[in-house]
Each structure stands twice: as structure tokens, then as C-alpha cells.
Design an enzyme around this catalytic site. Structure first.
Site, PDB file in Angstrom:
ATOM      1  N   THR A   1       0.826  -1.206   0.000  1.00  0.00           N
ATOM      2  CA  THR A   1       0.000   0.000   0.000  1.00  0.00           C
ATOM      3  C   THR A   1       0.866   1.263   0.000  1.00  0.00           C
ATOM      4  O   THR A   1       0.527   2.267  -0.644  1.00  0.00           O
ATOM      5  CB  THR A   1      -0.927  -0.004   1.234  1.00  0.00           C
ATOM      6  OG1 THR A   1      -1.666  -1.210   1.234  1.00  0.00           O
ATOM      7  CG2 THR A   1      -1.876   1.182   1.211  1.00  0.00           C
TER       8      THR A   1
ATOM      9  N   HIS B   1       1.797   2.036  -3.373  1.00  0.00           N
ATOM     10  CA  HIS B   1       0.704   2.696  -4.094  1.00  0.00           C
ATOM     11  C   HIS B   1       0.638   4.171  -3.718  1.00  0.00           C
ATOM     12  O   HIS B   1       0.359   5.023  -4.560  1.00  0.00           O
ATOM     13  CB  HIS B   1      -0.644   2.029  -3.776  1.00  0.00           C
ATOM     14  CG  HIS B   1      -0.734   0.625  -4.277  1.00  0.00           C
ATOM     15  ND1 HIS B   1      -0.235   0.222  -5.495  1.00  0.00           N
ATOM     16  CD2 HIS B   1      -1.279  -0.501  -3.723  1.00  0.00           C
ATOM     17  CE1 HIS B   1      -0.448  -1.068  -5.673  1.00  0.00           C
ATOM     18  NE2 HIS B   1      -1.075  -1.535  -4.608  1.00  0.00           N
TER      19      HIS B   1
END
Lengths: 369, 369, 369, 369
Positions: free
Chosen positions: C43, C46
Site C-alpha cells: 500500500t 501505491h
């Protein structure tokens, strides 16, 4: 306010006073609730009679009572919860748990070893007002009549005892048709149980069971007096009812050694026993452990309290879907002043459940919105 | 004997003949059953229309039909089973499994990879007589009306799809109100479900659902046409019905991609989807896998056949406890000769279930003892 | 203090700054923690690349990072918890849940629909200090090396994905040997899995898997490159490994449609798929839903976060019993200043896990008591 | 052939003869097996001593012995099973069940009320040849050493007792370190249990436990003599080991009332007890039922036999994955002639398991292909 106080470590009327007490002030994380209705639980009876079993838990003077519903009166400074407002119709889980132990931190707060029970270790609900931790307050809806709201703690025991198995199409035996046994029977019928077998030692209780079944057109209730009948005959009858297999599940509500052994006798191979009843003494002897526990491959599950809060969620959902348990309230009083009379009737098994309305049932009804 | 034969690999009346066939001789481990009643299943429709999906399984000429009940006519030499006698009222599991594989040897025969289905791979029950392996024969009782005995295979699908969760107090959505969806609704209501939401694309089906609920005084049925209504509006309505949480369980009976995605949309966080419907094509696209499968933490369970034989045990127990599904039989015929007409009505969705009585319903009733 | 800040909604180095920020002040219910070590999660990658998938969750400027361990620096006024003291070695669950919804109130907080993630919605742990709600702090013991303490959030994902089944004696396939897949393999081997099959599209990852197995003398690892090999050949090989039955359980760690379908292909009848990987797009097409979902009777389980806090309890218990996952940390940095370099190596798959020690590994070690 | 025969209803050598008997002829559904190795079970000891507990089951003269492995010698006319051939290395489930009852028909044959045990109700495996129903024969692989093949029945008990919970990361107490307790310890360690606590009343048994743990570098074994130590001290120690919580699971292998109560004392709130041991008498008194069963909310599970055949599948899978239990065989004999001597050593607890090779271990090894 008026409250029922365990005033002295004595059995009976001399140890319990209905007297004026100050209205409690809610702590920062507590909510103050105006009591609409409160019910008598078996534990309250033990407190009333100063039973050895509860002496360690209750220090007089103590307001008791832990089954109730009411209306939110006041919030502690940090006790506001989303969707809760003054006047809301609520009940509360009176087992207050530590929140820190392995059990509490894994969704098993109902078996927190440090549980404190309001109504035993702290003041309870036989009063005009009671304060409880905000997290323990449960919002009710109009599908919960006040008389049922008053006994959700006990209904929760019955839900917890039954929710460990899917009852649809199952044969269920309930050993002990007291209030929790009676509500368990209602849950079983509501959940599609194929057969409900009730055993008790009181013809009165069995008659109540039969009347209830008749009122619901529930043909698959069978009620047996295991005191006055021959045990072998009853077993034979149950055997016949269950096609020679035995019952799928036993809901043990009596705590009696005889009932526990009877349950083990009549449960089918690989069956399930949900054990809720507490024995008068501490010990229970399993007569034929080899045959009935090991060779039968049964499962025994001890049941305590209500799962926090999945039992409450399920209980409200069952009530919303039409579960009817109001019939177990067989005596009501419009004032706490009549507490001794109510307890006497509970003592004499004249009512499965006794409910008190501190300000009267009508006044309480009027507050329901 | 008369039998309905898939006579040629062609769609429609030209590919199915009602004709005389020899009465089958039971093999040593088989039982010959006189067919009392047989029902049309969706699979039979696929056979009738020579659907690509079943071409690999059916080799004409083949007597089809796999939902039926009847009376034991004759035992193969080793086919005697304790408690079974000639004349007994029975049905049969028509999935015949290998008995040797990992699944079969661990109580999971319903997912045996080598399953043979009588009525597809072997001759079936659209006939005056059918033979089946003795182990697959199921004894019925007087609590199973002939019309229900005729559809136990389909009812078993509905029981299997629902038995993976305890429905008491649960909100359930059924996507697709065909015969299995209809019976699933009946099971849910019987098992104490708090709410039953039905979605379909046919107003006729939804009307049937509503009439059924009305006939049972079941107030918690909600029926939505997901074709003619705005999907967002339906979701909003379901959201309101479930207190903003979503449904606890989805019973997916349609096989439609839209329905599967709709089910994933309306199920609550951590909810359960029981997947029984077969898509017309092979593939299904899950539109929002991230949000609806992973972030929701849902469970999806594929359902095939009936557990051998715990689903049958449960099904009979539910029927014994009062489950009523006879209403799904909406057309009956007193002879196999009318097979084409029955199939036409099934095709036109004029009847949830169509049942044939090879020797007439009255004659069959007379054999019931 | 130094902190890694998503400073602008831009991909890459231009959107992330390592800069001075004020030390956060803990709120009344929060604990301030001195960060010992913090790891990069997918994450975070990202966030770094300003991936569309996280744009709704992160509002720059935001300190990110949500996998870490450290030492208690300061308690908010109401944040004291029994058994916790300043200096204690801790980690934290960075999913902060509402505590009020149906899920939170039934032990399922990990699927609370109102989850806020510290490190996305609030400031996170790529800093010298981080504040978190007291209830989310987890005490660690000396059996948790700092490098492992830094990645407990990710290990918790692996534990959650595996804890839905008893792995002892089971055959397990892991589709995707990234950090969570690698830790899942370690858990499977530790838990007595009979066979661990790893599939990936990177030879490098598969080589890491093989080296790990060799280092443990674990003979039952099989690693396949599903990109460079013929899928049918790989299936044949897996079929042979599992005695023609298929694998008992698939741990889907990739989010790739191909992998999900491959998992459905190789899982046994009635098998289980634990789905954790997130697809790049939103949708996933199941190619042969009829055969692989319905006819196989499989169970699919979406996995999100970590159960609060039973996954943490189990994770710590596994580490205490000797589970070794330290080997997945393949790059460490002694300062947050090197964040861009660490992310670059993570980006290039040069390290399964990258760990930063804001004040250096040695200094952090010295604080461990 | 030579066989060990319970020749008369008398205790000891006078009641058991090693004598010549005819080789059994397999019935149509039976397989004849050449016995490679057979082990002594506690039940065999009861037969040898003509214990009241087995008198109803055994009618002399009877060849006993029900733990064995061997090679297929001959098939009854209908006993051929796919994948089985003469010479195959096999064992057998010696509980022969009815196949017709509710339990058998729902995958729970291990609790069939009409179970017949070969070696008690029918002739058994202390012989050169034994015949068993074809369905009960289990094929073994080269990962099962002959000495382990000889005791699979007992290992199956241990697997059954443990397979009701996922042991990875769990603390497990085993009350009674006889052969099944010892194998349960091996399974627990293999399955990632965090802690294995063993209690027994023999220092010798505890020393064996410690030596085993040392040989595996398993640091988390704790062994206590509950006869010579103060019970309160042992509880305190176990409390400390489990961080004040109690053990997650108790495997009760002794049948002793004291051990059952001890297990209830040390199990954690909500813990699990797997009950396999049989008490010498019939009854067991639970001393503090209220506190230890109800208030603790524990689950008790009776364990009998092995699940047919999922326990066998799991057992073989565990052995394939490296589970080592060969060390429990502490005495072997190369002829049935030495049966009395073997039983004497078993009686004196000089060996956890005693194994006989009717034609010698070497000759049996030579038949393994």
C-alpha cells in the site's frame, strides 16, 4: 428514589429493605437509566435468601436486580454514543468486563475472568434509576414489549444456550422448565425444531409447557415429569419419539445431577449438550462417563452469560422476527414496594417471571415512543 | 411400461418420445421402484431442449427424470436393507457416487468427481418403474405427501443451500424465485429467519412469493423486480430493511452474473453467499472483487447436490416438523402421456413445479399405507 | 522529528519528502510511540506512486507508513492500560474501527465499514514518533526481533489468511510469493502442512522460496513459474503431487485473475480458497464458475486486515513457538533519509521486505530490554 | 497358522494361548491380509487380564489384536477395490459399522451404535493372517514404517483427539503420557503447538517425554509428575507458563477422575478438552462443575475410535509430511510365540508400544516394495 436494598447478610424479608436511596450520579463513561421494568432472576432469589453461593459477590448494603429495561436519563461526560439520545428505550448487559484480557480482546468478553456484575458487585436495577457503563447499554425497538425488555438478560441466557447449534429440524430436550427453559422452548419452536421434549419435576411447570404449546398449535411438544414417572419409561418414550436415535441436543437448565445424567442418557450418539443450570452443590457425578461421554462421542458446552454482543444482536433479531416470550411473565407489580410479595410468588413457583414497574406499567408505557 | 425417452439429440418434441420400454431388471445391488410421482427439474428442461450444457452427459436413447417417489417393487439379490420391504414408500438420491475417492471416504460423497446421475448417465424415473442402487434409496413417512415426495431432489438442493448457516433471526436474500428459490424461502421462514428478501425478473414469480407469504401470515417478506426497478433504488430499500447493515445471507438461485453481483452488493460485511444457480455461459465476472469480496470479508460457498445423506435426514426432519412446500407444485398430470404438455407449461413458467403420476394420483395415493 | 511525508498528489520522489515535522501530541485516549523500525507495505508503494486505488484515502500532506514497532514514549491522560509502561516494546494495529457497528460489537471489528487506517487517513509510522489509540497498541516480547516487529501488520495478514483452516497435514498452494505469500509459506510449514506449492511469475521469487525451504530442510516445497511454464503442465505436476486430488487450500496472494482461476483449477473438490490479493482493476472474471465453484463445492473466503485481536494473539503465539519470518527482511536502512532508495529497491523486487530504523538498528536494539 | 487366542475367561497366561489355527477364509466382501506387524493396545491388556470392562465383548475362544499392518493375500469374490492388488501394503480400521444408521449415513460411522470390533467381537490380528471387510482396508505408502503401520489404530486415536482443534500456536496439556498421549505430543509439536505440557504419575513416562523433546530440540515441553508434586504448585507453574491464562486445550488420555478435574482446573476460560481416556470405574465426579464447566464456558468433546475415514486420511497425510512416532515402539518381537513376554513388558510399562512380527521383522521388511 425508592430502591430494593440487600440491607443485611440475612435470609428473607429481614435482609432486604425497600427504602429511599440517592439517585446515582453517572460516572464519565456511564449512562443513567430510568428503570421502566425489572424482573426477578434466580440469582436475586439467592441474594434474597443469602445463599452461600452468592455471599462472596454481594456486600450489603447493595441495591440488587440486574434484569431490566428503561429510558436514558442522563449521559456521563464521555458516555455519548452515536445514535443514543435521552429518552431512548434501552436495556443493558450487566456483566461488566475488563476489556483487556485475552478473552475480552478476542470477542469472548462473556468469559472474562474479571467480570463484575451490576446488581451484585455494584448497585443494580431494583430502583427508579440505575447507572451502567455506556458500552453496555443496548438500544431496543418497539418490537420489544416492556415486559420482555425487563427480562432480556434471562432471554439472553436462553439465546446463548441455543445459538451454539442450528435447531431447524432438530429434536431438542430441555431439562428444567423454569423461565430460561421456557424461553429456550419458545426459541426452539420459533427456529423450526422438529421436536421439543421438556422434563421437569413439577407438574405445574409441565402443564404450563403444554398450555404454551397448545396456544401455538405446536404439536411436537412432549412433557415428562421425571420425578413421578419411572425414568426407564420416560427414556423409552423419548426413544420412540426420536425414532430410536435419541435427541440431537439437550438444553440443561436445571443444574441437577440427575438431569445432567438423564440428558447424557437420552442424547443421541454424537449429540450436543448445552449446559447452563448451576448445581446446588459444587460437584456433579457423571454416572456412566465411559458409555455416555466417550463412547457416545458427545459434545458438552458450558454456557455463561451472553456473548457480547452477538447474543444481544441475535436476541433482538429473533424478537423482531416474531419470537414471543411475553407469556413467561406471569406476575407483575406496579411498584417496588411490593417486592417481598413478588419474591414470595417467585419462591412458590407461581410465576415463571415476576416483573416490577417502579412507576407503574401505564406510566412506563406512556414513555415508550 | 410407458417411459419418457430422450430419443434423439434434437430440441423439443421431436427429440423426446413417450413410448413402451421393457421394465428394468434390478442388478444384484439395486432396488426396483414403482414410480408414484415424478417432477420436472431444470436439468430435464435442458435435456428436452438438447442444451449444449448436458450433451456430454446424456446419450440417447435415454429415459430421463431424476426427481420422484414410489414404492419398492423388487430387491436385487444383495439389495436387501434392514427395515426396507416391498411396498415401502421411498425416494432416492439419484447421484450415484464411487464410494472410493477421498471425498466419498470422508462423508463428502456429494462432491465425488466420478458422480453418475440416474436420469442422465443412466435411465431415470420418467417411467412406470426405475431401478437404483439400494444404498441410494430413502424411506419416506406419511408426513411426505406424494407431490412433495416427487420433488425431494430439488427440495434437497434448497436444504443443502440453506443448511450451511443457522437461519434463525437472520436476514436472507434469495436471488431467483424459481422452484428451488421458492422452497428456500419456505425453509427460511420455517427456520425463524427474521427477513426474507426475494429478487426476480418476473412479476409473476414475485406475485407468487407474495401470495405464499400472505398465506402464512409472514410479514417479513420483501419482493423486488430487479429488471424493471432501478437497481440503486432496490439496494436502498434493502439497506433500509436491514437497518443499514445488509443481509446476513444470500441464497443465489439464478446463476445470473447480475444476481451474483447484486448479492455481493447487498450482503453485509462478513456475510455469506450460498451459490447454487448455474450461469447460462461458463463464466461470471465479479465487478467489484476488491470491495465486495476482499474488503467485505465475505464467504462464498458453492452448492452441488445433496449431502449424502445428512441433507436427506435434515430434509425429512424439516418435513416432519411441519415444513410445507407442497404449494410449489402448480401443475399435475395423471399420465406420462402428457409429458410434452407438462414441459410446455414448465417452459412457460406457468408452474414452479410440474408433477406426473404415471398411474394417476388416485391410484398412487391408494398404495400409500 | 524526521518523517516521510506524502507531500503532493504526484507519483514518485517528487510527491514524497523526508522532512522535519513536529512530534505529535497524543490525544487523551492515545499513546505516543517512539518508532524503532518501520517496513514498506504494498500500500505504501501505491501511495508513493499516487496510484488511483489510494487517492480517495490519502490527503497530502500525510506522514505514511503503517507497519512498525517501537517503544512507548507517552500516554494520553486516559490512555493508561494495565500492564503497559513507558519504554515498553510494542506494535499497533493501525486499522482504527468505530467500536459501535454490528461488526465491532460482535468481535468482527476487522470488517468495520468505518475503518480508518493510520498511515493513510491519519498520520502514520514513517517517523521518529507516531501516536495511536491506546486500545490498538500491542505489547511485544523478546521473542519478536525488531525486524519482525516492524512487519507484524503484514505477518498478521498472512496469519489471518491461514487461520481459517487447520493446516496440519494439508496440501497448500500459495499463488504469489511476495512478502505475505512468503510468510504464509513459513506459517504453513510451521503448522505441519504436508505440501506447500508456490506459484509466481518471477523466477527470482521462486528461487527465494526454494532457498528458504532448503534452509529449513523442508522437502515438500514445490515452486512453479506460471508465466514461463505451460499452465496445463503445471496443473499436471500439481495433480501428481497431490495424488490426483488437488490441493486442500489455496492462499491467493496476488490479486491476479489468472491466479484466482488457476487456484480454482487446482483446488480439490470441496477445497478452500483464502483470498487476500487485490486485483489491479476492480473486476475478476471466473472462467469456469459452473465447474470450479458450483460443481466443486468450494469455499471462497475474502480476507481483510487482521482479526482484532485474535489474529494478533495467534501471531504472537506462533512467533513464541518458533515461527521464523525474519528472513523476508532483505534490505534495511539505518535512517528514514534513505526512504527513496528503500522504495526503489522494493519497487524493483530486490527485497521482499524493506525495513527502516529511524535512529539506526543498533540504537533501537539498545532500547530493547 | 500361529495365532494368539483368548482361550478361556481367565486372567493372565492361563487364559491366552499361542496356538495353531486354521487360516481364515475371506467372505465375499472381505480381504485376507498377511500380518506383517501387530501391536498391543490397552484393550488387549484388558482382554489378557479378563477385565470386567471387556467381558461382554469377547467370547473365548477368540483371536485378539486389532492394531496391525500387513500385505493383501486374497480378495473375497466381491472384495476387489480399485487400486488394490495382492501384495499391497495395508492396514485396516477394525471398527466395523452397520452402514445403515443415522450416524453411518451421515459420515459419522465412528459413533455407530452397532459397531463390531475385529479382535474383540470377531477374530483379530494376532495371527499370521486376518480377514477384514474390504471397505475397511487402508492402503499405506512407503512413508509408513512397518513399526508405525502396526500401531495406526492407536495413532488414529491420537489424531482424532487432536484434529478437533487447530493446534498451531496453541498451548496444549496432555494428561497421561501412555502411547496415545505420547503420539498426541508428537502431533502437537508437528502441528506448531506453542507449548506442550505433559502430566503423568510415572517419572519414567515423564523422562521419556523429556528425552523425546530433547531429541527434537523442542524447547517448549514441560513435564510434571502430578502424583509426587503438590497439585497447587503444578497449577502455579502451568499458570506461569501460559501467561496466567491457562492452556488452550487439554488432551485427556488417562481416564482418571483426578486428571479430568486437573484438566478442567488448568484449561483457560473458553478452552477445549478432548476426552479419550476411559476411567477404571464407570463414573467420574466433576468437583467444581459450576466454576470449571459453566463459568469457564469450556467445551468437552468425547473421542471414540477414528473418523471413517477422514482420520485415516489425515493420519497418512501427517505421516507423509514427516510426523515421526516410530520412537514409541520400545519393544519388538520376531514371533507371536513371545506374546506373553511382550505383554509382561507392556504390563510393567517398560515399553509405550510393543510390536510383534509374526514372521520376523526382516522377512516383513522384505515384502515391502
Amino acid at each position: 428514589m425508592k430502591a430494593v436494598v440487600k440491607s443485611a447478610p440475612i435470609d428473607g424479608p429481614a435482609g432486604t429493605e425497600v427504602r429511599d436511596c440517592p439517585v446515582p450520579r453517572p460516572g464519565p463513561d456511564e449512562i443513567l437509566i430510568r428503570v421502566a421494568a425489572a424482573a426477578i432472576c434466580g440469582t436475586d432469589k439467592h441474594i434474597y435468601h443469602w445463599d452461600p453461593s452468592i455471599r462472596d459477590s454481594v456486600k450489603p448494603p447493595r441495591i440488587y436486580g440486574h434484569e431490566f429495561c428503561g429510558f436514558i436519563e442522563e449521559f456521563g461526560e464521555r458516555a455519548h454514543r452515536e445514535g443514543f439520545a435521552a429518552g431512548d428505550y434501552v436495556s443493558a448487559e450487566m456483566h461488566v468486563v475488563c476489556g483487556e484480557c485475552v478473552q475480552c480482546r478476542s470477542g469472548n468478553g462473556h468469559i472474562c475472568a474479571r467480570t463484575k456484575i451490576y446488581g451484585l458487585h455494584e448497585d443494580g436495577a431494583y430502583a427508579e434509576f440505575v447507572k451502567v457503563p455506556a458500552s453496555n447499554v443496548i438500544k431496543l425497538g418497539p418490537y420489544v414489549p416492556l415486559r420482555v425488555g425487563a427480562l432480556l438478560d434471562a432471554l439472553g441466557n436462553a439465546v446463548h444456550a441455543t445459538q451454539i447449534a442450528d435447531l431447524a429440524g432438530k429434536s431438542v430436550a430441555i431439562t428444567g422448565f423454569g423461565p430460561i427453559g421456557a424461553m429456550a422452548a419458545a426459541i426452539a419452536e420459533h427456529s423450526g425444531a422438529s421436536t421439543v421434549i421438556v422434563t421437569d419435576i413439577s407438574d405445574n411447570a409441565l402443564e404450563t409447557a403444554r398450555r404454551w404449546a397448545a396456544s401455538r398449535n405446536f404439536a411436537n411438544l412432549h412433557a415428562f415429569n421425571v420425578k413421578t414417572s419411572d425414568a426407564a419409561e420416560v427414556k423409552k418414550a423419548i426413544n420412540a419419539i426420536t425414532g430410536g436415535v435419541g435427541v440431537d441436543m439437550v438444553l440443561e437448565m436445571s443444574g441437577s445431577s440427575a438431569a445432567i445424567n438423564f440428558g447424557l442418557d437420552i442424547v443421541r450418539m454424537g449429540g450436543l449438550l448445552s449446559l447452563l443450570g448451576l448445581p446446588a452443590g459444587h460437584s456433579v457425578t457423571i454416572n456412566d462417563y465411559t458409555r455416555n461421554v466417550i463412547f457416545k462421542g458427545v459434545t458438552l458446552q458450558g454456557i455463561i452469560g451472553r456473548r457480547m454482543y452477538s447474543t444481544w444482536q441475535r436476541m433482538l433479531s429473533l424478537l423482531r422476527s416474531g419470537l414471543d416470550v411475553e407469556w413467561v411473565v406471569q406476575a407483575t407489580f406496579d411498584s417496588l414496594q411490593e417486592f417481598h410479595e413478588g419474591m414470595a410468588r417467585f419462591d412458590r413457583h407461581e410465576a415463571l417471571k415476576v416483573v416490577f414497574f417502579p412507576e407503574g406499567e401505564k406510566a412506563a408505557q406512556a414513555r415508550l415512543r
